[in-house]
Design a protein around this motif. Structure first.
Motif, PDB file in Angstrom:
ATOM      1  N   MET A 124     -22.917 -15.507  61.144  1.00  8.04           N
ATOM      2  CA  MET A 124     -21.516 -15.493  60.710  1.00  8.04           C
ATOM      3  C   MET A 124     -21.461 -15.344  59.181  1.00  8.04           C
ATOM      4  SD  MET A 124     -18.530 -18.016  61.827  1.00  8.04           S
ATOM      5  CE  MET A 124     -17.029 -18.083  60.958  1.00  8.04           C
ATOM      6  N   ASP A 125     -20.481 -14.597  58.715  1.00  7.11           N
ATOM      7  CA  ASP A 125     -20.307 -14.351  57.289  1.00  7.11           C
ATOM      8  C   ASP A 125     -19.921 -15.657  56.588  1.00  7.11           C
ATOM      9  OD1 ASP A 125     -19.655 -13.460  54.764  1.00  7.11           O
ATOM     10  OD2 ASP A 125     -18.097 -12.064  55.398  1.00  7.11           O
ATOM     11  N   LYS A 126     -20.722 -16.060  55.608  1.00  9.28           N
ATOM     12  CA  LYS A 126     -20.432 -17.321  54.906  1.00  9.28           C
ATOM     13  C   LYS A 126     -19.144 -17.251  54.096  1.00  9.28           C
ATOM     14  CE  LYS A 126     -23.082 -16.157  50.881  1.00  9.28           C
ATOM     15  NZ  LYS A 126     -24.169 -16.191  50.067  1.00  9.28           N
ATOM     16  N   ASN A 127     -18.631 -16.018  53.858  1.00 12.93           N
ATOM     17  CA  ASN A 127     -17.387 -15.855  53.107  1.00 12.93           C
ATOM     18  C   ASN A 127     -16.196 -15.560  54.012  1.00 12.93           C
ATOM     19  OD1 ASN A 127     -18.700 -16.186  50.587  1.00 12.93           O
ATOM     20  ND2 ASN A 127     -19.403 -14.074  50.697  1.00 12.93           N
ATOM     21  N   ALA A 128     -16.358 -15.787  55.327  1.00 10.21           N
ATOM     22  CA  ALA A 128     -15.302 -15.460  56.283  1.00 10.21           C
ATOM     23  C   ALA A 128     -14.023 -16.259  56.033  1.00 10.21           C
ATOM     24  CB  ALA A 128     -15.798 -15.695  57.702  1.00 10.21           C
ATOM     25  N   HIS A 129     -14.135 -17.437  55.444  1.00 11.26           N
ATOM     26  CA  HIS A 129     -12.963 -18.288  55.202  1.00 11.26           C
ATOM     27  C   HIS A 129     -12.137 -17.827  53.998  1.00 11.26           C
ATOM     28  CE1 HIS A 129     -15.928 -19.769  52.366  1.00 11.26           C
ATOM     29  NE2 HIS A 129     -14.944 -20.316  51.687  1.00 11.26           N
ATOM     30  N   LEU A 130     -12.680 -16.928  53.195  1.00 13.25           N
ATOM     31  CA  LEU A 130     -11.982 -16.493  51.982  1.00 13.25           C
ATOM     32  C   LEU A 130     -10.807 -15.576  52.310  1.00 13.25           C
ATOM     33  CD1 LEU A 130     -15.020 -15.605  49.669  1.00 13.25           C
ATOM     34  CD2 LEU A 130     -13.645 -17.697  49.662  1.00 13.25           C
ATOM     35  N   LYS A 131      -9.777 -15.703  51.504  1.00 12.92           N
ATOM     36  CA  LYS A 131      -8.646 -14.786  51.587  1.00 12.92           C
ATOM     37  C   LYS A 131      -9.137 -13.425  51.082  1.00 12.92           C
ATOM     38  CE  LYS A 131      -5.522 -15.338  48.428  1.00 12.92           C
ATOM     39  NZ  LYS A 131      -4.425 -15.737  47.574  1.00 12.92           N
ATOM     40  N   ARG A 132      -8.805 -12.346  51.780  1.00  8.37           N
ATOM     41  CA  ARG A 132      -9.222 -10.994  51.366  1.00  8.37           C
ATOM     42  C   ARG A 132      -8.050 -10.292  50.700  1.00  8.37           C
ATOM     43  NH1 ARG A 132     -13.109  -7.786  55.094  1.00  8.37           N
ATOM     44  NH2 ARG A 132     -11.607  -6.218  54.494  1.00  8.37           N
ATOM     45  N   VAL A 133      -8.291  -9.782  49.495  1.00  9.55           N
ATOM     46  CA  VAL A 133      -7.248  -9.086  48.750  1.00  9.55           C
ATOM     47  C   VAL A 133      -7.791  -7.729  48.315  1.00  9.55           C
ATOM     48  CG1 VAL A 133      -5.781  -9.140  46.698  1.00  9.55           C
ATOM     49  CG2 VAL A 133      -6.286 -11.266  47.914  1.00  9.55           C
ATOM     50  N   ILE A 134      -7.093  -6.672  48.716  1.00  7.65           N
ATOM     51  CA  ILE A 134      -7.454  -5.329  48.269  1.00  7.65           C
ATOM     52  C   ILE A 134      -6.666  -5.055  46.996  1.00  7.65           C
ATOM     53  CG2 ILE A 134      -7.442  -2.875  48.843  1.00  7.65           C
ATOM     54  CD1 ILE A 134      -7.548  -3.759  51.819  1.00  7.65           C
ATOM     55  N   VAL A 135      -7.388  -4.650  45.942  1.00  6.93           N
ATOM     56  CA  VAL A 135      -6.759  -4.464  44.636  1.00  6.93           C
ATOM     57  C   VAL A 135      -6.891  -3.000  44.209  1.00  6.93           C
ATOM     58  CG1 VAL A 135      -6.748  -5.170  42.217  1.00  6.93           C
ATOM     59  CG2 VAL A 135      -7.372  -6.821  43.984  1.00  6.93           C
ATOM     60  N   ASP A 136      -5.757  -2.366  43.978  1.00  8.02           N
ATOM     61  CA  ASP A 136      -5.697  -1.021  43.435  1.00  8.02           C
ATOM     62  C   ASP A 136      -5.705  -1.136  41.911  1.00  8.02           C
ATOM     63  OD1 ASP A 136      -3.648   1.405  42.537  1.00  8.02           O
ATOM     64  OD2 ASP A 136      -4.920   1.924  44.246  1.00  8.02           O
ATOM     65  N   PHE A 137      -6.101  -0.083  41.207  1.00  8.95           N
ATOM     66  CA  PHE A 137      -6.149  -0.140  39.745  1.00  8.95           C
ATOM     67  C   PHE A 137      -4.811  -0.597  39.161  1.00  8.95           C
ATOM     68  CE2 PHE A 137      -5.951   1.247  35.404  1.00  8.95           C
ATOM     69  CZ  PHE A 137      -7.202   0.926  34.925  1.00  8.95           C
ATOM     70  N   LYS A 138      -3.709  -0.148  39.734  1.00 11.99           N
ATOM     71  CA  LYS A 138      -2.383  -0.491  39.201  1.00 11.99           C
ATOM     72  C   LYS A 138      -2.102  -1.989  39.260  1.00 11.99           C
ATOM     73  CE  LYS A 138      -0.265   2.770  41.792  1.00 11.99           C
ATOM     74  NZ  LYS A 138      -0.952   3.766  42.398  1.00 11.99           N
ATOM     75  N   LYS A 139      -2.816  -2.715  40.131  1.00 13.59           N
ATOM     76  CA  LYS A 139      -2.588  -4.160  40.276  1.00 13.59           C
ATOM     77  C   LYS A 139      -3.743  -4.975  39.717  1.00 13.59           C
ATOM     78  CE  LYS A 139       0.727  -3.926  43.846  1.00 13.59           C
ATOM     79  NZ  LYS A 139       0.906  -3.339  45.094  1.00 13.59           N
ATOM     80  N   LEU A 140      -4.636  -4.333  38.998  1.00 11.12           N
ATOM     81  CA  LEU A 140      -5.790  -5.012  38.425  1.00 11.12           C
ATOM     82  C   LEU A 140      -5.339  -5.983  37.329  1.00 11.12           C
ATOM     83  CD1 LEU A 140      -8.904  -4.957  38.604  1.00 11.12           C
ATOM     84  CD2 LEU A 140      -8.875  -3.247  36.803  1.00 11.12           C
ATOM     85  N   THR A 141      -5.821  -7.211  37.400  1.00 15.52           N
ATOM     86  CA  THR A 141      -5.453  -8.228  36.408  1.00 15.52           C
ATOM     87  C   THR A 141      -6.644  -8.493  35.484  1.00 15.52           C
ATOM     88  OG1 THR A 141      -6.223 -10.048  37.794  1.00 15.52           O
ATOM     89  CG2 THR A 141      -3.905  -9.385  38.050  1.00 15.52           C
ATOM     90  N   PRO A 142      -6.399  -9.082  34.309  1.00 15.50           N
ATOM     91  CA  PRO A 142      -7.509  -9.423  33.412  1.00 15.50           C
ATOM     92  C   PRO A 142      -8.558 -10.294  34.095  1.00 15.50           C
ATOM     93  CG  PRO A 142      -5.440  -9.613  32.232  1.00 15.50           C
ATOM     94  CD  PRO A 142      -5.097  -9.359  33.688  1.00 15.50           C
ATOM     95  N   GLU A 143      -8.125 -11.227  34.939  1.00 13.30           N
ATOM     96  CA  GLU A 143      -9.061 -12.117  35.629  1.00 13.30           C
ATOM     97  C   GLU A 143     -10.017 -11.319  36.527  1.00 13.30           C
ATOM     98  OE1 GLU A 143      -8.987 -15.899  38.687  1.00 13.30           O
ATOM     99  OE2 GLU A 143      -7.380 -14.431  38.809  1.00 13.30           O
ATOM    100  N   VAL A 144      -9.477 -10.419  37.333  1.00 10.72           N
ATOM    101  CA  VAL A 144     -10.306  -9.641  38.254  1.00 10.72           C
ATOM    102  C   VAL A 144     -11.181  -8.652  37.483  1.00 10.72           C
ATOM    103  CG1 VAL A 144     -10.286  -8.019  40.200  1.00 10.72           C
ATOM    104  CG2 VAL A 144      -8.716  -9.975  40.183  1.00 10.72           C
ATOM    105  N   LEU A 145     -10.643  -8.047  36.433  1.00 10.41           N
ATOM    106  CA  LEU A 145     -11.445  -7.140  35.606  1.00 10.41           C
ATOM    107  C   LEU A 145     -12.630  -7.884  34.994  1.00 10.41           C
ATOM    108  CD1 LEU A 145     -11.962  -4.404  34.299  1.00 10.41           C
ATOM    109  CD2 LEU A 145     -10.317  -5.034  32.515  1.00 10.41           C
ATOM    110  N   LYS A 146     -12.405  -9.095  34.487  1.00 11.52           N
ATOM    111  CA  LYS A 146     -13.500  -9.878  33.916  1.00 11.52           C
ATOM    112  C   LYS A 146     -14.541 -10.220  34.987  1.00 11.52           C
ATOM    113  CE  LYS A 146     -14.576 -13.978  31.150  1.00 11.52           C
ATOM    114  NZ  LYS A 146     -15.947 -13.870  31.508  1.00 11.52           N
ATOM    115  N   LEU A 147     -14.091 -10.583  36.176  1.00 10.07           N
ATOM    116  CA  LEU A 147     -15.018 -10.852  37.277  1.00 10.07           C
ATOM    117  C   LEU A 147     -15.886  -9.626  37.565  1.00 10.07           C
ATOM    118  CD1 LEU A 147     -12.638 -12.712  39.775  1.00 10.07           C
ATOM    119  CD2 LEU A 147     -14.589 -13.730  38.578  1.00 10.07           C
TER     120      LEU A 147
END
Length: 107
Positions: free
Chosen positions: A1-24
């Protein structure tokens, strides 16, 4: 089983890219991403999406890959985002297409 299965999945397009996600992204892929890092899947509309993955404690971000994303990651400077909130989707601006042109290319 995927150990990250409990995580919320978010698809991010460039137009919705935030500084936090870019830094990650820059932290996870300091030399850029390559084919081994790309995940392909079909979205709800059946379109094939290619993305790279970054994780936080509660979220798996799948960031759609593009030339804009690659250029923005290569030219990342944390100081560019110090006046913005980490979750501000207006902070990451689209690069000028002329800036993205490789100097070695011929017209």
């Amino acid at each position: 089983m995927d150990k990250n299965a409990h995580l919320k999945r978010v698809i991010v397009d460039f137009k919705k890219l935030t500084p936090e996600v870019l830094k990650l992204l820059v932290d996870r892929y300091p030399d850029g991403y390559d084919d081994r890092n790309i995940i392909s899947f079909r979205n709800a509309q059946g379109e094939r999406i290619e993305a790279v993955e970054v994780l936080t404690e509660d979220t798996k971000y799948l960031v759609k890959i593009s030339a804009k994303l690659e250029y923005t990651m290569e030219n990342y400077d944390v100081d560019d985002y110090e006046d913005f909130d980490d979750d501000d989707p207006t902070a990451v601006v689209e690069p000028d297409p002329e800036d993205m042109v490789d100097g070695d290319e011929e017209d």
